[in-house]
Design a protein around this motif. Structure first.
Motif, PDB file in Angstrom:
ATOM      1  N   SER A  89       0.821  -1.215   0.000  1.00 44.63           N
ATOM      2  CA  SER A  89       0.000   0.000   0.000  1.00 44.63           C
ATOM      3  C   SER A  89       0.850   1.258   0.000  1.00 44.63           C
ATOM      4  CB  SER A  89      -0.925   0.019   1.221  1.00 44.63           C
ATOM      5  OG  SER A  89      -0.172  -0.075   2.422  1.00 44.63           O
ATOM      6  N   LEU A 138       0.959   2.456  -7.861  1.00 49.46           N
ATOM      7  CA  LEU A 138       0.014   1.899  -6.893  1.00 49.46           C
ATOM      8  C   LEU A 138      -1.181   1.252  -7.589  1.00 49.46           C
ATOM      9  CD1 LEU A 138      -0.936   1.541  -3.946  1.00 49.46           C
ATOM     10  CD2 LEU A 138      -2.002   3.805  -4.115  1.00 49.46           C
ATOM     11  N   THR A 165      -2.261  -2.722  -7.611  1.00 45.32           N
ATOM     12  CA  THR A 165      -3.617  -3.111  -7.217  1.00 45.32           C
ATOM     13  C   THR A 165      -4.288  -3.939  -8.300  1.00 45.32           C
ATOM     14  OG1 THR A 165      -3.795  -1.065  -5.930  1.00 45.32           O
ATOM     15  CG2 THR A 165      -5.833  -2.249  -6.411  1.00 45.32           C
ATOM     16  N   THR A 217      -4.236  -8.344   1.606  1.00 45.51           N
ATOM     17  CA  THR A 217      -3.802  -7.046   1.067  1.00 45.51           C
ATOM     18  C   THR A 217      -4.930  -6.021   1.135  1.00 45.51           C
ATOM     19  OG1 THR A 217      -4.374  -7.818  -1.168  1.00 45.51           O
ATOM     20  CG2 THR A 217      -2.102  -8.113  -0.455  1.00 45.51           C
ATOM     21  N   LEU A 251      -3.971  -2.343   0.756  1.00 46.76           N
ATOM     22  CA  LEU A 251      -3.689  -1.942  -0.622  1.00 46.76           C
ATOM     23  C   LEU A 251      -4.972  -1.569  -1.343  1.00 46.76           C
ATOM     24  CD1 LEU A 251      -1.815  -1.814  -3.162  1.00 46.76           C
ATOM     25  CD2 LEU A 251      -2.315  -4.242  -3.483  1.00 46.76           C
ATOM     26  N   SER A 261      -5.718   2.366  -2.663  1.00 45.28           N
ATOM     27  CA  SER A 261      -5.863   2.670  -4.092  1.00 45.28           C
ATOM     28  C   SER A 261      -7.113   3.490  -4.387  1.00 45.28           C
ATOM     29  CB  SER A 261      -5.893   1.368  -4.889  1.00 45.28           C
ATOM     30  OG  SER A 261      -7.068   0.634  -4.610  1.00 45.28           O
TER      31      SER A 261
END
Length: 663
Positions: A191, A198, A202, A252, A255, A259
């Motif tokens: 993240s 990023l 993702t 995750t 993350l 995003s």
């Protein structure tokens, strides 16, 4: 103390490799060895979940191998090890006369070890190695009966589909390196990837996870995976490969949140899969296909939870689904072996004839249906509460998926408990890797133990659906602040599930009032495989054909033209040389002759030198020829040869890392 964590992955990987390599020589000892290894692995998983150890070993500069059993990975590792043990106990009586029992047991242990490595991995390189090993062993297990082309083609379809999605994980790793350096490959640091990288990270993680967990649009591969033995399906669908993508998304979660768009996309992908593949399950007339479609749908709830931040509900869904789905597939395989059919109409009365199988299948089906007070009842309410925080539409989609889950689960129960009109068989045969091969009316004792243990696990996990056990579990996961369902939410979902179940029981034997084309479309998994061939396979093959034609018609002609030109130039030089060689050429030729006479004299050390040089040249030539012969042996062009080499290489690498860490 890190050694239990290394042993947790080394034991199944090492014992699985040994059994697979020994092959037929270990067939007699394989079932007992595999059960012993799985039992020890379960003990190590419980110890790791309790003590939460961490382990590290050097791999690359600034990027060590890191493993950990934390609040999320600990319970998942226990579920994986427990399901593996139950499946291996179920199959301990063997897979039938003449079957390669050591190869089967070894591949199952390797499969489980790859999932345990995936669960405990803390960095993307380790995750990628385990991810690839899991895909390779799943291909070998689905195509276990490799002499039957249909099963091998099904294994290839499943492998290539998931392999195409796996490329997303490589893209994510490259983007993480570009946006955060070597430290950005830590799963907890994804993240922190900077800039537009990023979004690339993702997207790569989401695509890889959706492909591995058979979410839309990749769901069709799980239908083809039904060609493998039922024990393989019991492990693959419950706590390993089909759930690995959902676990990765739960892992995750930061993350997806950072995003901005990853969370909503993931949540809607899971909700759409839960609804649509649930309807596909409703349309099935084959029990194994119904269970396969329900795997996609039930995993969709985990993906929905990951997208909305409902980690507690998603983890409970993982645990409950692992126990219930492995139990359901083992019973389905036992019925196929004992009755010779997997068609729902042919299974009428199966639960009455085989009471142990019928009772345990009932526990599994009611768990999948979300009936109170079983564990998935509480899990679905928890993840629906998280979905409600992100909008009424997402909550409504999740609620609809819960209702559909009750429909297909109770439909299967109706068929197996309804009175049998007669001895019905679908002619499919009973070769399925079940626990019995005699066509009799009783399960072997180890198989009954395995089914009973999984049923008890479903019942025991139901405790986590209620306070204070649920709160304790959330604190252990580190998710104590997540939203809890209100009373009206629990009442609404329970009422709808029970009402849908009652409606199914009233009209389960009657077909849906839909046109045959619509029913066939749902029954054929929405024609997803045909769509994939149209949009992906055919364009790729056409591109390959165009490149081959370019190679043959353009590059080959250019090479031939260049060769003819070179020959003409050489001829012109030869003609010029014949007409009048220059003095430098004559001088060089004379010097070469003098050197040849000097080195070729048979006297003194010159002769010995010549013999030594000749021997050296002959030795090098012989060695090169031998290496060439060895290099050609694995170059068979057969996919399973290359996969076996990849599995062996990754296993050796994993064992080397363990040895380095222990030292």
């Amino acid at each position: 103390m890190s050694w239990p964590l290394w042993a947790l992955i080394a034991l199944p990987l090492g014992s699985g490799t040994a059994l697979a390599v020994l092959g037929r020589r270990a067939d007699r000892a394989a079932p007992g060895t595999a059960v012993a290894a799985a039992t020890a692995t379960l003990g190590l998983a419980c110890a790791a979940a309790t003590t939460r150890p961490e382990a590290a070993a050097p791999l690359l500069d600034g990027l060590p191998v890191r493993l950990a059993a934390d609040g999320l990975s600990g319970p998942v590792a226990v579920a994986t090890a427990a399901v593996t043990l139950a499946v291996l106990v179920f199959t301990s009586r063997g897979n039938g006369p003449g079957e390669a029992r050591a190869r089967f047991s070894g591949l199952m242990l390797l499969f489980s070890g790859a999932m345990l490595t995936t669960v405990t991995a803390q960095t993307l390189p380790v995750l990628l190695m385990a991810w690839e090993l899991m895909g390779a062993t799943s291909w070998a297990l689905i195509g276990y009966w490799w002499r039957e082309p249909a099963r091998v083609r099904a294994a290839g379809t499943a492998f290539l589909t998931t392999r195409a999605a796996d490329l997303g994980l490589y893209v994510a790793a490259g983007a993480a390196l570009a946006g955060g350096g070597a430290g950005g490959l830590d799963l907890d640091q994804l993240s922190g990837t900077t800039g537009p990288w990023l979004s690339v990270v993702t997207a790569g993680v989401i695509v890889a996870a959706l492909g591995k967990s058979a979410q839309l649009p990749f769901s069709f591969w799980l239908s083809r995976a039904m060609e493998g033995p039922s024990p393989v399906s019991a492990l693959l669908h419950s706590a390993t490969m089909a759930a690995a993508g959902a676990y990765l998304l739960l892992r995750t979660g930061p993350l997806l949140t950072t995003s901005g768009w990853g969370g909503p996309v993931t949540a809607w992908a899971g909700a759409a899969t839960a609804v649509l593949l649930g309807l596909v399950a409703v349309a099935q007339t084959d029990l194994k296909q119904l269970l396969a479609a329900s795997t996609c749908a039930q995993t969709g709830f985990m993906v929905l939870a990951a997208g909305t931040g409902g980690i507690t509900g998603g983890t409970l869904q993982f645990l409950g689904h692992a126990a219930a789905k492995s139990l359901a597939f083992l019973v389905a395989g036992a019925w196929l072996t004992l009755l010779g059919t997997k068609a729902l109409p042919g299974l009428r009365g199966a639960a009455r004839r085989h009471r142990v199988a019928g009772a345990t299948f009932t526990v599994a089906a009611l768990t999948l249906a979300g009936w109170p007070p079983l564990v998935l009842w509480g899990a679905k309410d928890l993840l629906l509460a998280a979905a409600l925080k992100h909008g009424t539409a997402l909550y409504a989609a999740g609620l609809a998926a819960a209702v559909v889950a009750a429909v297909y689960s109770v439909k299967a129960l109706w068929f197996v408990w309804s009175p049998a009109p007669g001895a019905a068989r679908d002619g499919t045969g009973s070769r399925d890797g079940g626990a019995a091969r005699d066509g009799g009316g009783a399960l072997p004792v180890p198989a009954s133990w395995a089914l009973g243990g999984l049923a008890l696990a479903c019942a025991a996990l139901a405790v986590l659906a209620f306070e204070p056990a649920r709160g304790t579990f959330a604190r252990a996961l580190g998710t104590a602040g997540e939203p809890a369902p209100h009373g009206w939410e629990v009442a609404l979902s329970t009422t709808l599930v029970l009402a849908a179940s009652a409606a199914v029981l009233r009209r389960a034997a009657r077909p849906l009032p839909l046109p045959p084309a619509v029913t066939a479309w749902w029954g054929d998994w929405m024609r997803l495989e045909a769509l994939a061939r149209l949009l992906l396979v055919r364009p790729v093959l056409r591109l390959a054909g165009a490149l081959a034609a370019f190679d043959d018609r353009v590059l080959s002609r250019a090479v031939r033209a260049a060769g003819h030109g070179a020959l003409r130039a050489a001829g012109a030089v030869a003609v010029l040389d014949a007409r009048g060689p220059d003095r430098a050429t004559v001088s060089a030729a004379r010097a070469t002759l003098r050197l040849a006479r000097a080195t070729g004299r048979p006297d003194g050390c010159a002769g010995e030198r010549e013999e030594w040089l000749d021997g050296l040249v002959r030795g090098v030539a012989s060695g090169a020829a031998a290496l060439g012969r060895l290099a050609r042996r694995p170059q068979t062009g057969q996919l399973h040869q290359y996969l076996a080499q990849a599995v062996a290489a990754f296993t050796v690498l994993a064992l080397a890392l363990v040895l380095v860490a222990v030292r």
